[in-house]
Design an enzyme around this catalytic site. Structure first.
Site, mmCIF file in Angstrom:
data_model
loop_
_atom_site.group_PDB
_atom_site.id
_atom_site.type_symbol
_atom_site.label_atom_id
_atom_site.label_comp_id
_atom_site.label_asym_id
_atom_site.label_seq_id
_atom_site.Cartn_x
_atom_site.Cartn_y
_atom_site.Cartn_z
ATOM 1 N N GLU A 92 -13.898 -42.913 -6.134
ATOM 2 C CA GLU A 92 -15.025 -43.236 -6.998
ATOM 3 C C GLU A 92 -15.028 -44.703 -7.420
ATOM 4 O OE1 GLU A 92 -13.562 -39.023 -8.114
ATOM 5 O OE2 GLU A 92 -12.687 -40.943 -7.529
ATOM 6 N N HIS A 144 -8.988 -45.384 -5.858
ATOM 7 C CA HIS A 144 -9.600 -44.053 -5.914
ATOM 8 C C HIS A 144 -10.977 -44.105 -5.260
ATOM 9 C CE1 HIS A 144 -7.120 -42.526 -9.604
ATOM 10 N NE2 HIS A 144 -6.367 -43.090 -8.677
ATOM 11 N N CYS A 194 -11.943 -44.223 -13.022
ATOM 12 C CA CYS A 194 -13.149 -44.089 -12.213
ATOM 13 C C CYS A 194 -14.395 -44.011 -13.088
ATOM 14 C CB CYS A 194 -13.033 -42.869 -11.307
ATOM 15 S SG CYS A 194 -11.779 -43.085 -10.017
ATOM 16 N N CYS A 253 -11.495 -39.544 -12.899
ATOM 17 C CA CYS A 253 -10.488 -39.890 -13.916
ATOM 18 C C CYS A 253 -11.047 -40.977 -14.846
ATOM 19 C CB CYS A 253 -9.201 -40.368 -13.248
ATOM 20 S SG CYS A 253 -9.301 -42.022 -12.515
#
Length: 163
Positions: free
Chosen positions: A58, A56, A89, A86
């Protein structure tokens, strides 16, 4: 505390999301902004092209930032993300010691966009709830309703559900 520049930086993160989609990844983007307002890092999702389920934007950005900057410096930085981070993250941001998170659109809206797409089984868990359980006072700003149309645009036609 929201700043006059938050929308500017969210737009910069959204450009990264557009680039991530063009590169064959899911359309998410994040940037790291230093205390002086300089964009230090830009990161899109890489889970598809790098076959990394933790890729991801992040999480990847937090990992890179932690190898490049000190914990004290990162505490003064802001991570801007097109969508609410999420749970995974949030953990990466927390452990990297990034002191401020600014996101454009909620995880709940993301769930509306992705539906039951197996590629993104989205949580319904606000990042504030996760950070509130930790020992650090990470500042969270978002959502920005005035940015939602822009943040959703790179997702149009991407997921198995029409948006």
């Amino acid at each position: 505390m929201r700043t006059k520049d938050d929308i500017f930086y969210l737009r910069e993160a959204n450009e990264v999301a557009i680039q991530a989609r063009a590169a064959g990844n899911t359309p998410f983007g994040a940037i790291l902004v230093g205390p002086d307002g300089e964009i230090l890092l830009r990161q899109g999702n890489v889970e598809i092209t790098e076959h990394d389920c933790t890729g991801h934007a992040e999480t990847t950005l937090a990992r890179k930032a932690f190898t490049k900057y000190t914990r004290d410096f990162l505490w003064q930085c802001s991570l801007y993300s097109t969508f609410e981070p999420c749970a995974m993250c949030c953990g990466a941001i927390y452990w990297a010691n990034i002191g401020r998170v600014v996101y454009g659109t909620t995880e709940k809206k993301l769930l509306e966009l992705t539906g039951d797409d197996k590629q993104n089984p989205t949580f319904d868990l606000p990042c504030r709830d996760i950070f509130d359980k930790g020992q650090k006072d990470i500042q969270v700003e978002g959502p920005f309703p005035e940015f939602e149309t822009e943040s959703v645009a790179p997702h149009r036609g991407y997921w198995n559900k029409s948006c």
